[in-house]
Design a protein around this motif. Sequence first.
Motif, PDB file in Angstrom:
ATOM      1  N   ILE A 161      -6.461  13.258   3.338  1.00  0.00           N
ATOM      2  CA  ILE A 161      -6.902  14.589   2.922  1.00  0.00           C
ATOM      3  C   ILE A 161      -8.393  14.577   2.608  1.00  0.00           C
ATOM      4  CG2 ILE A 161      -6.709  16.333   1.105  1.00  0.00           C
ATOM      5  CD1 ILE A 161      -3.735  15.624   0.917  1.00  0.00           C
ATOM      6  N   ILE A 162      -8.834  13.537   1.918  1.00  0.00           N
ATOM      7  CA  ILE A 162     -10.249  13.431   1.554  1.00  0.00           C
ATOM      8  C   ILE A 162     -11.122  13.259   2.793  1.00  0.00           C
ATOM      9  CG2 ILE A 162     -11.938  11.982   0.358  1.00  0.00           C
ATOM     10  CD1 ILE A 162      -9.665  11.355  -1.647  1.00  0.00           C
ATOM     11  N   VAL A 163     -10.672  12.411   3.720  1.00  0.00           N
ATOM     12  CA  VAL A 163     -11.477  12.105   4.904  1.00  0.00           C
ATOM     13  C   VAL A 163     -11.612  13.319   5.826  1.00  0.00           C
ATOM     14  CG1 VAL A 163     -11.536  10.752   7.031  1.00  0.00           C
ATOM     15  CG2 VAL A 163     -11.012   9.636   4.859  1.00  0.00           C
ATOM     16  N   VAL A 164     -10.509  14.051   6.043  1.00  0.00           N
ATOM     17  CA  VAL A 164     -10.553  15.173   6.980  1.00  0.00           C
ATOM     18  C   VAL A 164     -11.244  16.397   6.387  1.00  0.00           C
ATOM     19  CG1 VAL A 164      -8.456  14.415   8.148  1.00  0.00           C
ATOM     20  CG2 VAL A 164      -8.288  16.077   6.289  1.00  0.00           C
ATOM     21  N   SER A 165     -11.432  16.414   5.062  1.00  0.00           N
ATOM     22  CA  SER A 165     -12.129  17.546   4.449  1.00  0.00           C
ATOM     23  C   SER A 165     -13.577  17.578   4.912  1.00  0.00           C
ATOM     24  CB  SER A 165     -12.079  17.438   2.921  1.00  0.00           C
ATOM     25  OG  SER A 165     -10.751  17.418   2.452  1.00  0.00           O
ATOM     26  N   MET A 179      -8.510  -4.005  -4.172  1.00  0.00           N
ATOM     27  CA  MET A 179      -9.606  -3.044  -4.003  1.00  0.00           C
ATOM     28  C   MET A 179     -10.220  -3.152  -2.612  1.00  0.00           C
ATOM     29  SD  MET A 179     -10.243  -1.243  -6.924  1.00  0.00           S
ATOM     30  CE  MET A 179     -11.993  -1.015  -7.230  1.00  0.00           C
ATOM     31  N   LEU A 180     -10.415  -4.373  -2.150  1.00  0.00           N
ATOM     32  CA  LEU A 180     -10.992  -4.587  -0.825  1.00  0.00           C
ATOM     33  C   LEU A 180     -10.061  -4.087   0.269  1.00  0.00           C
ATOM     34  CD1 LEU A 180     -12.557  -8.152  -1.249  1.00  0.00           C
ATOM     35  CD2 LEU A 180     -13.751  -5.952  -1.167  1.00  0.00           C
ATOM     36  N   GLU A 181      -8.773  -4.310   0.093  1.00  0.00           N
ATOM     37  CA  GLU A 181      -7.801  -3.844   1.086  1.00  0.00           C
ATOM     38  C   GLU A 181      -7.786  -2.324   1.159  1.00  0.00           C
ATOM     39  OE1 GLU A 181      -2.981  -4.060   2.029  1.00  0.00           O
ATOM     40  OE2 GLU A 181      -3.796  -4.862   0.158  1.00  0.00           O
ATOM     41  N   LEU A 182      -7.744  -1.678   0.011  1.00  0.00           N
ATOM     42  CA  LEU A 182      -7.749  -0.220  -0.026  1.00  0.00           C
ATOM     43  C   LEU A 182      -9.042   0.344   0.563  1.00  0.00           C
ATOM     44  CD1 LEU A 182      -6.286   0.319  -3.616  1.00  0.00           C
ATOM     45  CD2 LEU A 182      -5.088   0.658  -1.442  1.00  0.00           C
ATOM     46  N   SER A 183     -10.154  -0.304   0.238  1.00  0.00           N
ATOM     47  CA  SER A 183     -11.447   0.143   0.749  1.00  0.00           C
ATOM     48  C   SER A 183     -11.508   0.025   2.261  1.00  0.00           C
ATOM     49  CB  SER A 183     -12.565  -0.686   0.119  1.00  0.00           C
ATOM     50  OG  SER A 183     -12.569  -0.568  -1.286  1.00  0.00           O
ATOM     51  N   ALA A 184     -10.986  -1.081   2.797  1.00  0.00           N
ATOM     52  CA  ALA A 184     -10.997  -1.288   4.237  1.00  0.00           C
ATOM     53  C   ALA A 184     -10.174  -0.224   4.952  1.00  0.00           C
ATOM     54  CB  ALA A 184     -10.465  -2.685   4.568  1.00  0.00           C
ATOM     55  N   VAL A 185      -9.031   0.116   4.387  1.00  0.00           N
ATOM     56  CA  VAL A 185      -8.180   1.153   4.981  1.00  0.00           C
ATOM     57  C   VAL A 185      -8.883   2.505   4.946  1.00  0.00           C
ATOM     58  CG1 VAL A 185      -6.033   2.451   4.698  1.00  0.00           C
ATOM     59  CG2 VAL A 185      -6.026  -0.038   4.473  1.00  0.00           C
ATOM     60  N   PHE A 186      -9.514   2.815   3.819  1.00  0.00           N
ATOM     61  CA  PHE A 186     -10.226   4.091   3.699  1.00  0.00           C
ATOM     62  C   PHE A 186     -11.371   4.179   4.711  1.00  0.00           C
ATOM     63  CE2 PHE A 186     -13.363   6.992   1.986  1.00  0.00           C
ATOM     64  CZ  PHE A 186     -12.595   8.066   1.570  1.00  0.00           C
ATOM     65  N   MET A 187     -12.108   3.097   4.884  1.00  0.00           N
ATOM     66  CA  MET A 187     -13.220   3.091   5.825  1.00  0.00           C
ATOM     67  C   MET A 187     -12.734   3.202   7.268  1.00  0.00           C
ATOM     68  SD  MET A 187     -15.755   0.248   4.115  1.00  0.00           S
ATOM     69  CE  MET A 187     -16.921   0.373   5.483  1.00  0.00           C
ATOM     70  N   ALA A 188     -11.648   2.508   7.593  1.00  0.00           N
ATOM     71  CA  ALA A 188     -11.093   2.592   8.942  1.00  0.00           C
ATOM     72  C   ALA A 188     -10.625   4.017   9.238  1.00  0.00           C
ATOM     73  CB  ALA A 188      -9.929   1.617   9.088  1.00  0.00           C
ATOM     74  N   MET A 194       0.853  -1.201   0.000  1.00  0.00           N
ATOM     75  CA  MET A 194       0.000   0.000   0.000  1.00  0.00           C
ATOM     76  C   MET A 194       0.885   1.246   0.000  1.00  0.00           C
ATOM     77  SD  MET A 194      -3.059   0.910   2.605  1.00  0.00           S
ATOM     78  CE  MET A 194      -3.748  -0.697   2.245  1.00  0.00           C
ATOM     79  N   SER A 195       0.646   2.133  -0.912  1.00  0.00           N
ATOM     80  CA  SER A 195       1.528   3.284  -1.083  1.00  0.00           C
ATOM     81  C   SER A 195       1.213   4.399  -0.095  1.00  0.00           C
ATOM     82  CB  SER A 195       1.403   3.829  -2.511  1.00  0.00           C
ATOM     83  OG  SER A 195       0.113   4.363  -2.729  1.00  0.00           O
ATOM     84  N   ILE A 196       2.248   5.183   0.205  1.00  0.00           N
ATOM     85  CA  ILE A 196       2.072   6.340   1.069  1.00  0.00           C
ATOM     86  C   ILE A 196       1.202   7.382   0.380  1.00  0.00           C
ATOM     87  CG2 ILE A 196       4.154   7.464   0.211  1.00  0.00           C
ATOM     88  CD1 ILE A 196       2.788   7.532   3.822  1.00  0.00           C
ATOM     89  N   GLU A 197       1.227   7.398  -0.946  1.00  0.00           N
ATOM     90  CA  GLU A 197       0.385   8.335  -1.692  1.00  0.00           C
ATOM     91  C   GLU A 197      -1.091   8.065  -1.445  1.00  0.00           C
ATOM     92  OE1 GLU A 197       2.853   6.659  -2.994  1.00  0.00           O
ATOM     93  OE2 GLU A 197       4.318   8.128  -3.709  1.00  0.00           O
ATOM     94  N   PHE A 198      -1.454   6.787  -1.397  1.00  0.00           N
ATOM     95  CA  PHE A 198      -2.845   6.434  -1.133  1.00  0.00           C
ATOM     96  C   PHE A 198      -3.261   6.887   0.258  1.00  0.00           C
ATOM     97  CE2 PHE A 198      -5.800   3.478   0.909  1.00  0.00           C
ATOM     98  CZ  PHE A 198      -6.907   3.627   0.096  1.00  0.00           C
ATOM     99  N   LEU A 199      -2.395   6.662   1.257  1.00  0.00           N
ATOM    100  CA  LEU A 199      -2.723   7.029   2.636  1.00  0.00           C
ATOM    101  C   LEU A 199      -2.865   8.543   2.781  1.00  0.00           C
ATOM    102  CD1 LEU A 199      -0.331   4.598   4.561  1.00  0.00           C
ATOM    103  CD2 LEU A 199      -2.801   4.359   4.197  1.00  0.00           C
ATOM    104  N   ILE A 200      -1.966   9.281   2.166  1.00  0.00           N
ATOM    105  CA  ILE A 200      -2.022  10.746   2.270  1.00  0.00           C
ATOM    106  C   ILE A 200      -3.255  11.284   1.557  1.00  0.00           C
ATOM    107  CG2 ILE A 200      -0.886  12.889   1.583  1.00  0.00           C
ATOM    108  CD1 ILE A 200       1.792  11.490   1.966  1.00  0.00           C
ATOM    109  N   THR A 201      -3.499  10.782   0.348  1.00  0.00           N
ATOM    110  CA  THR A 201      -4.668  11.244  -0.407  1.00  0.00           C
ATOM    111  C   THR A 201      -5.962  10.908   0.333  1.00  0.00           C
ATOM    112  OG1 THR A 201      -3.465  10.867  -2.480  1.00  0.00           O
ATOM    113  CG2 THR A 201      -5.846  11.151  -2.628  1.00  0.00           C
ATOM    114  N   SER A 202      -6.051   9.715   0.871  1.00  0.00           N
ATOM    115  CA  SER A 202      -7.239   9.305   1.607  1.00  0.00           C
ATOM    116  C   SER A 202      -7.450  10.173   2.843  1.00  0.00           C
ATOM    117  CB  SER A 202      -7.121   7.833   2.027  1.00  0.00           C
ATOM    118  OG  SER A 202      -7.064   6.985   0.906  1.00  0.00           O
TER     119      SER A 202
END
Length: 204
Positions: free
Chosen positions: A11-15, A145-154, A1-9
Amino acid sequence: MSIEFLITSLIIVVSPGTGALYTIATGLSQGFRKSVIAAFGCTLGIVPHLAAAIAGLAAILHTSAVVFEAFKYAGVAYLLYMAWNTLREHGTLKVDDTRSGSTSAAKITGTAILINVLNPKLSIFFLAFLPQFVPVDATNSLPHMLELSAVFMAMTFVVFAIYGAFAAAVRDHVISRPKVLTWMRRSFAAAFVGLGFQLAKTNN
């Protein structure tokens, strides 16, 4: 899982958005426990959009103007309904003077889920966002996709719960000051209207 995904996610979540706004309002009106329930409901409201993106159903929403417009204006109508109820003291900022609050957990969860379900931008977002972080050489993209989705939801749940905790921490100061509560009720109603207006301007 890339750091870019975590940072982008992150930013989106805290907005600020409808889910965050509802969780904060619930923390102010119902206390910390109910704000956590609201955060959980908002997180669950992401599931249909994730499922649509994974299944490719979001592409239909993206390409069909009629479906997108119908879905969009259902969301706008619901946001305006929440704004109206907030001003009438029957909705999000109906403050109860007990620690536990008066709104049931089931109602809070249902409202939170509906808030995010009726947001077509989430489906479009996940359709365009998640696939970018799936390895191009992956033979089966579903696990990724499921892994990324789970991280985004958490991440969504944790951030929203923090928002609710801060709101609950100042709850006593709010409910003991009627003028402040009135100002905040109007502000939240205006915010719901503003978010509804932004949603109405969204193009597929």
